[in-house]
Write an enzyme that holds these catalytic residues in place. Structure first.
Site, PDB file in Angstrom:
ATOM      1  N   GLY A 102      21.997  16.872  41.903  1.00  0.00           N
ATOM      2  CA  GLY A 102      22.522  15.520  41.738  1.00  0.00           C
ATOM      3  C   GLY A 102      21.666  14.422  42.348  1.00  0.00           C
ATOM      4  O   GLY A 102      22.013  13.247  42.263  1.00  0.00           O
ATOM      5  N   GLY A 104      18.586  13.364  41.434  1.00  0.00           N
ATOM      6  CA  GLY A 104      18.009  12.521  40.387  1.00  0.00           C
ATOM      7  C   GLY A 104      19.050  11.589  39.789  1.00  0.00           C
ATOM      8  O   GLY A 104      18.770  10.421  39.527  1.00  0.00           O
ATOM      9  N   ASN A 131       9.501  16.998  26.875  1.00  0.00           N
ATOM     10  CA  ASN A 131      10.206  17.174  28.147  1.00  0.00           C
ATOM     11  C   ASN A 131      11.724  17.266  27.936  1.00  0.00           C
ATOM     12  O   ASN A 131      12.484  16.359  28.296  1.00  0.00           O
ATOM     13  CB  ASN A 131       9.841  16.023  29.099  1.00  0.00           C
ATOM     14  N   TYR A 138      18.640  12.381  30.647  1.00  0.00           N
ATOM     15  CA  TYR A 138      18.781  10.967  30.315  1.00  0.00           C
ATOM     16  C   TYR A 138      19.927  10.738  29.331  1.00  0.00           C
ATOM     17  O   TYR A 138      20.694   9.783  29.478  1.00  0.00           O
ATOM     18  CB  TYR A 138      17.477  10.409  29.741  1.00  0.00           C
TER      19      TYR A 138
END
Length: 166
Positions: A102, A104, A131, A138
């Site tokens: 968590g 990031g 990636n 994201y």
């Protein structure tokens, strides 16, 4: 007890930041492109005209000094359509041993809060197409890819040629 902390970088963090940049470049298979040095980075981040900012992610124990485990390097851009600034995230990096906890997520959320506090209309970044772990991350955070847009870059000799006076 170990706590997670995010703080603005200082000049004393330049060596650590450059180390993270090199680690990220290896992960992205782009280490051959890194030419930054501590001197260049220090001047660019903390010189008379800073061009970017950095948040340092660190773990701190009760009796141990803080241990940097990642960073976010960002700068302002501008949206002519919105008429207000945004933040461009150049790098978001957490060392592999600390991923999946968590950190990031917390770092990206901190940057989003910074964007809101600065009255920015956007937070945006680029991601390498291969990636997949980052793309999934994201997307899970609510980001959407910019369909129909391509990134263009002029650098090196091409920049020299383009910048020559007529």
């Amino acid at each position: 007890m170990t706590t997670f902390n995010i703080r603005p970088a200082t000049k004393e963090d330049v060596k650590t930041i450059l180390g993270f940049i090199l680690e990220l470049a290896v992960y992205e298979k782009l280490e051959h492109q890194v030419v930054a040095t501590e001197e260049i980075l220090g001047n660019s981040l903390f010189g008379p005209r800073p061009y970017a900012e950095v948040f340092i992610a660190e773990l701190k124990g009760d009796t141990e000094p803080p241990k940097p485990i990642g960073y976010a390097l960002f700068f302002h851009n501008f949206s002519t359509f919105l008429g207000i600034p945004g933040i461009y995230l150049e790098d978001l990096y957490i060392q592999p041993a600390y991923r999946g906890r968590g950190y990031g997520t917390t770092l990206l959320k901190r940057l989003a809060r910074e964007a809101k506090e600065r009255k920015c209309g956007r937070l945006e970044w680029s991601c390498l197409k291969w990636n997949e772990p980052s793309i999934k991350f994201y997307l899970s955070m609510g980001a959407v890819p910019m369909e129909g847009w391509e990134v263009y870059r002029v650098t090196g000799d091409a920049l020299d040629k383009l910048g020559k006076s007529e």
